[in-house]
Design an enzyme around this catalytic site. Structure first.
Site, PDB file in Angstrom:
ATOM      1  N   ASP A   7       0.856  -1.186   0.000  1.00 27.20           N
ATOM      2  CA  ASP A   7       0.000   0.000   0.000  1.00 27.20           C
ATOM      3  C   ASP A   7       0.896   1.242   0.000  1.00 27.20           C
ATOM      4  O   ASP A   7       2.107   1.164   0.262  1.00 27.20           O
ATOM      5  CB  ASP A   7      -0.887  -0.054   1.251  1.00 27.20           C
ATOM      6  CG  ASP A   7      -1.725   1.182   1.442  1.00 27.20           C
ATOM      7  OD1 ASP A   7      -2.367   1.622   0.475  1.00 27.20           O
ATOM      8  OD2 ASP A   7      -1.720   1.723   2.560  1.00 27.20           O
ATOM      9  N   ASP A   9      -0.357   5.130   1.020  1.00 22.66           N
ATOM     10  CA  ASP A   9      -0.628   6.075   2.104  1.00 22.66           C
ATOM     11  C   ASP A   9      -0.521   5.389   3.464  1.00 22.66           C
ATOM     12  O   ASP A   9      -1.140   4.349   3.703  1.00 22.66           O
ATOM     13  CB  ASP A   9      -2.043   6.659   1.976  1.00 22.66           C
ATOM     14  CG  ASP A   9      -2.180   7.611   0.802  1.00 22.66           C
ATOM     15  OD1 ASP A   9      -1.406   7.483  -0.157  1.00 22.66           O
ATOM     16  OD2 ASP A   9      -3.078   8.462   0.848  1.00 22.66           O
ATOM     17  N   LYS A 141      -7.906  -4.570  -4.348  1.00 21.20           N
ATOM     18  CA  LYS A 141      -6.445  -4.597  -4.414  1.00 21.20           C
ATOM     19  C   LYS A 141      -5.909  -5.993  -4.713  1.00 21.20           C
ATOM     20  O   LYS A 141      -4.947  -6.162  -5.475  1.00 21.20           O
ATOM     21  CB  LYS A 141      -5.848  -4.074  -3.106  1.00 21.20           C
ATOM     22  CG  LYS A 141      -5.958  -2.576  -2.925  1.00 21.20           C
ATOM     23  CD  LYS A 141      -5.207  -2.139  -1.680  1.00 21.20           C
ATOM     24  CE  LYS A 141      -5.147  -0.615  -1.566  1.00 21.20           C
ATOM     25  NZ  LYS A 141      -4.336  -0.184  -0.406  1.00 21.20           N
ATOM     26  N   ASP A 163      -1.914  -1.199   5.938  1.00 24.01           N
ATOM     27  CA  ASP A 163      -2.209  -0.526   7.206  1.00 24.01           C
ATOM     28  C   ASP A 163      -3.696  -0.397   7.514  1.00 24.01           C
ATOM     29  O   ASP A 163      -4.069  -0.089   8.635  1.00 24.01           O
ATOM     30  CB  ASP A 163      -1.596   0.887   7.202  1.00 24.01           C
ATOM     31  CG  ASP A 163      -2.422   1.859   6.366  1.00 24.01           C
ATOM     32  OD1 ASP A 163      -2.986   2.806   6.942  1.00 24.01           O
ATOM     33  OD2 ASP A 163      -2.537   1.660   5.148  1.00 24.01           O
ATOM     34  N   ASP A 167      -6.748  -2.970   2.603  1.00 27.74           N
ATOM     35  CA  ASP A 167      -5.620  -3.866   2.381  1.00 27.74           C
ATOM     36  C   ASP A 167      -5.970  -5.318   2.702  1.00 27.74           C
ATOM     37  O   ASP A 167      -5.164  -6.222   2.450  1.00 27.74           O
ATOM     38  CB  ASP A 167      -4.413  -3.434   3.222  1.00 27.74           C
ATOM     39  CG  ASP A 167      -3.914  -2.057   2.830  1.00 27.74           C
ATOM     40  OD1 ASP A 167      -3.823  -1.788   1.618  1.00 27.74           O
ATOM     41  OD2 ASP A 167      -3.645  -1.239   3.727  1.00 27.74           O
TER      42      ASP A 167
END
Length: 222
Positions: A7, A9, A141, A163, A167
Site C-alpha cells: 500500500d 498512504d 487490491k 495498514d 488492504d
C-alpha cells in the site's frame, strides 16, 4: 522469487510528509527491484502518484484500488466493459442525493461519506479510514495485484504490506501478510508480521529482512 506488494498512504508514505514518499524509501525500493519484484498497490489515481512518488520505479503500479494497472508502458483497465455505463448511472444517483464525488480513470471517489445507498447491481462500496471508493464487483487490491502478476507472467511468493481496511483483499492473496507499526488493530490481528517501525521505515525494515533472509522462523512461506 519474492513479490512484495505494498500500500502507499500510511504504509510507504507518512501523513506528516503530506504523503510524499521519502528519498531513502525510494532508493531502497528501486534497489530492491533490481533483485526481486515490487508493486505499489493503492487507491490513488495515477496523476497523484506522479506528484507523491516521482522518483519511484517499482515493477508495476496497481492503482484505484485494483481497477487500473500500469505495467511498464502498458495501461490495463481491470474492470468489465459495462462498468463505464454503470459508473455514469452511479454518478447521477450520487448527484441526485447531494453526495459530493469525483471520478478517477475507472472508479468513483467519495470523501468522508459513511452513509448507505442502493447503487444497483455490479457495484461495490469500499471504505478506507475516512475515504470511500465505489468500484465494480470483484475488483479490489487483491484481484488487481493478481491480474498484474498474470499480465507480467510472474511467479513467486507474494508478501503484502498494508495498514488499513482496503488492504484486507491484498492480504487474502498473499503468502505472507505484513502490517506496518501504525496499522489499524484489525490489520495487525491478521498479519503474520507486524513491523517495529511505521510507514516507509517499516517497509524498509521489511525489505532488509528479505534481502538478508531474516524472516521469523515460524512464518510458513510454502
Amino acid at each position: 522469487m519474492w513479490i512484495v506488494a505494498s500500500d502507499f498512504d500510511r504504509t510507504l508514505s507518512h501523513e506528516s510528509d503530506s504523503f510524499v514518499i521519502r528519498n531513502d524509501v525510494v532508493e531502497k525500493i528501486n534497489n530492491f527491484c533490481s533483485i526481486y519484484k515490487f508493486f505499489v498497490v493503492t487507491g490513488r489515481e495515477e496523476r497523484y502518484m506522479r506528484i507523491l512518488a516521482p522518483g519511484l520505479r517499482p515493477t508495476g503500479w496497481v492503482l484505484e484500488n485494483g481497477a487500473l494497472l500500469l505495467l511498464g508502458d502498458r495501461k490495463v483497465v481491470n474492470a468489465p466493459e459495462t462498468w463505464f455505463e454503470t459508473r455514469k448511472i452511479v454518478g447521477e444517483k450520487l448527484t441526485s442525493h447531494g453526495i459530493s464525488h469525483s471520478f478517477g480513470e475507472v472508479i468513483i471517489y467519495v470523501n468522508s461519506w459513511n452513509g448507505s445507498l442502493d447503487l444497483g447491481p455490479g457495484v461495490r462500496i469500499e471504505r478506507n479510514r475516512q475515504d470511500t471508493m465505489i468500484l465494480p464487483d470483484n475488483v479490489n487490491k487483491g484481484t488487481g495485484l493478481m491480474r498484474a502478476i498474470q499480465e507480467m507472467k510472474l511467479s513467486g511468493k507474494v508478501i503484502a504490506v498494508g495498514d488499513a481496511e482496503n488492504d484486507e483483499s491484498l492480504f487474502r492473496v498473499a503468502h505472507i501478510k505484513v502490517a506496518v507499526a501504525n496499522a489499524i488493530p484489525s490489520i495487525k490481528r491478521i498479519a503474520d508480521i507486524v513491523m517495529q517501525k511505521e510507514d516507509g521505515e517499516g517497509v524498509v525494515e521489511l525489505l532488509d529482512m528479505i534481502l538478508t533472509g531474516h524472516f521469523p522462523e515460524n512464518i510458513d512461506v510454502n
